[in-house]
Motif scaffolding. Structure first.
Motif, mmCIF file in Angstrom:
data_model
loop_
_atom_site.group_PDB
_atom_site.id
_atom_site.type_symbol
_atom_site.label_atom_id
_atom_site.label_comp_id
_atom_site.label_asym_id
_atom_site.label_seq_id
_atom_site.Cartn_x
_atom_site.Cartn_y
_atom_site.Cartn_z
ATOM 1 N N ARG A 278 -61.671 51.236 -61.028
ATOM 2 C CA ARG A 278 -60.630 52.104 -61.588
ATOM 3 C C ARG A 278 -59.659 52.568 -60.490
ATOM 4 N NH1 ARG A 278 -63.954 55.049 -64.113
ATOM 5 N NH2 ARG A 278 -63.991 56.924 -62.835
ATOM 6 N N LYS A 279 -60.208 52.931 -59.345
ATOM 7 C CA LYS A 279 -59.357 53.356 -58.224
ATOM 8 C C LYS A 279 -58.519 52.196 -57.698
ATOM 9 C CE LYS A 279 -62.362 57.139 -56.757
ATOM 10 N NZ LYS A 279 -63.316 57.624 -55.732
ATOM 11 N N LEU A 280 -59.132 51.003 -57.631
ATOM 12 C CA LEU A 280 -58.396 49.823 -57.191
ATOM 13 C C LEU A 280 -57.278 49.484 -58.173
ATOM 14 C CD1 LEU A 280 -58.060 47.459 -55.224
ATOM 15 C CD2 LEU A 280 -59.789 46.202 -56.541
ATOM 16 N N HIS A 281 -57.591 49.571 -59.452
ATOM 17 C CA HIS A 281 -56.584 49.343 -60.490
ATOM 18 C C HIS A 281 -55.409 50.310 -60.301
ATOM 19 C CE1 HIS A 281 -55.631 49.140 -65.094
ATOM 20 N NE2 HIS A 281 -54.835 48.355 -64.403
ATOM 21 N N GLY A 282 -55.719 51.587 -60.111
ATOM 22 C CA GLY A 282 -54.675 52.588 -59.925
ATOM 23 C C GLY A 282 -53.836 52.326 -58.698
ATOM 24 N N LEU A 283 -54.479 51.890 -57.613
ATOM 25 C CA LEU A 283 -53.753 51.599 -56.380
ATOM 26 C C LEU A 283 -52.790 50.431 -56.568
ATOM 27 C CD1 LEU A 283 -53.307 52.067 -53.343
ATOM 28 C CD2 LEU A 283 -55.244 50.538 -52.907
ATOM 29 N N LEU A 284 -53.266 49.367 -57.209
ATOM 30 C CA LEU A 284 -52.423 48.197 -57.448
ATOM 31 C C LEU A 284 -51.237 48.546 -58.349
ATOM 32 C CD1 LEU A 284 -55.126 45.423 -57.974
ATOM 33 C CD2 LEU A 284 -53.592 45.661 -56.020
ATOM 34 N N VAL A 285 -51.501 49.343 -59.387
ATOM 35 C CA VAL A 285 -50.424 49.758 -60.290
ATOM 36 C C VAL A 285 -49.403 50.594 -59.535
ATOM 37 C CG1 VAL A 285 -49.871 51.236 -62.268
ATOM 38 C CG2 VAL A 285 -51.784 49.627 -62.412
ATOM 39 N N THR A 286 -49.873 51.538 -58.748
ATOM 40 C CA THR A 286 -48.978 52.428 -58.001
ATOM 41 C C THR A 286 -48.092 51.637 -57.042
ATOM 42 O OG1 THR A 286 -50.592 54.234 -58.158
ATOM 43 C CG2 THR A 286 -48.894 54.421 -56.459
ATOM 44 N N ILE A 287 -48.675 50.661 -56.356
ATOM 45 C CA ILE A 287 -47.900 49.833 -55.426
ATOM 46 C C ILE A 287 -46.840 49.034 -56.181
ATOM 47 C CG2 ILE A 287 -48.031 47.829 -53.894
ATOM 48 C CD1 ILE A 287 -50.789 48.899 -52.994
ATOM 49 N N ASN A 288 -47.236 48.438 -57.299
ATOM 50 C CA ASN A 288 -46.293 47.619 -58.065
ATOM 51 C C ASN A 288 -45.166 48.448 -58.661
ATOM 52 O OD1 ASN A 288 -46.877 44.499 -58.792
ATOM 53 N ND2 ASN A 288 -48.745 45.520 -58.123
ATOM 54 N N LEU A 289 -45.480 49.621 -59.168
ATOM 55 C CA LEU A 289 -44.435 50.470 -59.726
ATOM 56 C C LEU A 289 -43.496 50.976 -58.633
ATOM 57 C CD1 LEU A 289 -46.308 52.546 -62.460
ATOM 58 C CD2 LEU A 289 -44.911 50.506 -62.740
ATOM 59 N N PHE A 290 -44.028 51.225 -57.452
ATOM 60 C CA PHE A 290 -43.183 51.636 -56.326
ATOM 61 C C PHE A 290 -42.215 50.514 -55.945
ATOM 62 C CE2 PHE A 290 -42.386 51.741 -51.719
ATOM 63 C CZ PHE A 290 -41.724 52.968 -51.629
ATOM 64 N N ILE A 291 -42.722 49.284 -55.910
ATOM 65 C CA ILE A 291 -41.852 48.146 -55.603
ATOM 66 C C ILE A 291 -40.749 48.035 -56.647
ATOM 67 C CG2 ILE A 291 -41.740 45.619 -55.444
ATOM 68 C CD1 ILE A 291 -44.568 45.717 -54.215
ATOM 69 N N CYS A 292 -41.115 48.139 -57.923
ATOM 70 C CA CYS A 292 -40.102 48.073 -58.993
ATOM 71 C C CYS A 292 -39.043 49.148 -58.801
ATOM 72 C CB CYS A 292 -40.759 48.246 -60.365
ATOM 73 S SG CYS A 292 -41.764 46.851 -60.889
ATOM 74 N N SER A 293 -39.488 50.349 -58.463
ATOM 75 C CA SER A 293 -38.561 51.462 -58.275
ATOM 76 C C SER A 293 -37.595 51.196 -57.116
ATOM 77 C CB SER A 293 -39.342 52.750 -58.016
ATOM 78 O OG SER A 293 -38.475 53.811 -57.697
ATOM 79 N N THR A 294 -38.117 50.684 -56.010
ATOM 80 C CA THR A 294 -37.254 50.459 -54.845
ATOM 81 C C THR A 294 -36.270 49.309 -55.088
ATOM 82 O OG1 THR A 294 -38.882 49.006 -53.766
ATOM 83 C CG2 THR A 294 -38.975 51.357 -53.234
ATOM 84 N N VAL A 295 -36.718 48.262 -55.769
ATOM 85 C CA VAL A 295 -35.805 47.150 -56.069
ATOM 86 C C VAL A 295 -34.713 47.628 -57.025
ATOM 87 C CG1 VAL A 295 -35.612 44.849 -57.086
ATOM 88 C CG2 VAL A 295 -37.562 45.395 -55.621
ATOM 89 N N ARG A 296 -35.072 48.444 -58.000
ATOM 90 C CA ARG A 296 -34.074 49.003 -58.925
ATOM 91 C C ARG A 296 -33.053 49.844 -58.156
ATOM 92 N NH1 ARG A 296 -37.255 51.810 -61.564
ATOM 93 N NH2 ARG A 296 -37.881 50.219 -63.051
ATOM 94 N N ILE A 297 -33.533 50.671 -57.231
ATOM 95 C CA ILE A 297 -32.631 51.507 -56.434
ATOM 96 C C ILE A 297 -31.741 50.646 -55.546
ATOM 97 C CG2 ILE A 297 -32.569 53.193 -54.544
ATOM 98 C CD1 ILE A 297 -35.030 54.514 -55.863
#
Length: 291
Positions: free
Chosen positions: A137-156
């Motif tokens: 569950r923690k690994l899942h959360g970490l992977l999701v957080t990293i991917n959403l951060f990447i999406c956010s930075t590319v959008r910006i």
């Protein structure tokens, strides 16, 4: 410029008609959903819309989101009246949740004023299963957080100038520039491709009976919006304006985690605001342009 309270009331009335219509469609097709975020708060604190809130948030299990997208592909009746915006269905849509828009209306937010599918909208945030095993569950959360951060930075990165147009202090400007630089590093994939990757990562857990669920694209993200399934399902119904809509099974617990002292009215300066360029509810009447 900000919408007036009269403007917001007109938009709310339009959204209320939308949700009545969509409620019938969801119920007819056995689509599970419940009010989320400020809409769930409004159901408890105001028995309807928060007076200064001009949108509606719905949470919906991922499998029902996918079912909804497929229904939009084949159902001509719903397609004649509404757009569905979702990044695997619409390459132009560049966020990680879904949005249903009413055709023949307009609601142009500054960051998305050039988006071709315009309309008063309802946001739909996918509810994801996550693993019973604590480490997974923690690994899942970490992977999701990293991917959403990447999406956010590319959008910006792609919208850097628009973000910098907002008035902010030196810290805000510096943060946007740093995120835009990081986004440039990850722009070897298109934003749409990163969004598709993030969706696969968010939906890694296929166990529809997992103890825990999460709304990673919600206001508080993966770990801040993780709940036991029994806290949310089965849903119950609360009065919302002149209809009843589904809310979380333990809605008070959901609200406490989301907002803390949720019955406290926030100060005007602490209320969430959207930057609107234009809105228009068609035959119902009013148009405003804010440049």
């Amino acid at each position: 410029m900000e919408l007036t309270l009269d403007d917001i009331k007109e938009i709310q009335l339009c959204i209320l008609e939308m949700i009545k219509d969509l409620k019938d469609f969801f119920d007819k097709n056995n689509i599970v959903y419940y009010l989320g975020g400020g809409s769930a708060l409004g159901a408890i604190r105001h028995q309807g819309f928060i007076p200064w809130d001009e949108d509606m948030d719905i949470n919906m299990p991922r499998k029902d989101c996918e079912k909804l997208v497929e229904l939009f592909k084949i159902n001509k009746e719903i397609n004649q009246k509404y757009y569905i915006c979702e990044n695997s269905y619409d390459n132009e849509f560049d966020v990680n949740f879904l949005r249903i828009k009413l055709k023949g209306t307009s609601f142009k937010e500054y960051l998305y004023k050039d988006y071709s599918k315009d309309g008063i909208f309802i946001d739909i945030f996918p509810v994801e299963n996550t693993f019973n095993n604590s480490l997974l569950r923690k690994l899942h959360g970490l992977l999701v957080t990293i991917n959403l951060f990447i999406c956010s930075t590319v959008r910006i990165y792609y919208k850097k100038d628009k973000y910098l147009d907002f008035e902010g202090d030196d810290k805000y400007t510096r943060t946007i520039k740093i995120k835009a630089f990081i986004g440039k590093l990850f722009s070897f994939f298109s934003l749409n491709r990163w969004l598709r990757i993030s969706k696969k990562v968010m939906s890694l857990c296929k166990n529809e009976n997992s103890k825990y669920i999460t709304v990673p694209t919600g206001k508080r993200h993966f770990f801040g919006e993780m709940y036991e399934r029994g806290d949310i399902f089965p849903v119950k119904y609360k009065k919302f304006e002149n209809i009843e809509l589904p809310v979380a099974n333990k809605n008070e617990k959901y609200m406490s985690k989301m907002f803390g002292d949720y019955m406290k009215i926030p100060k005007p300066e602490d209320r969430e605001k959207h930057f609107i360029c234009e809105w228009n509810i068609g035959k119902k009447g009013k148009k405003s342009n804010y440049e």
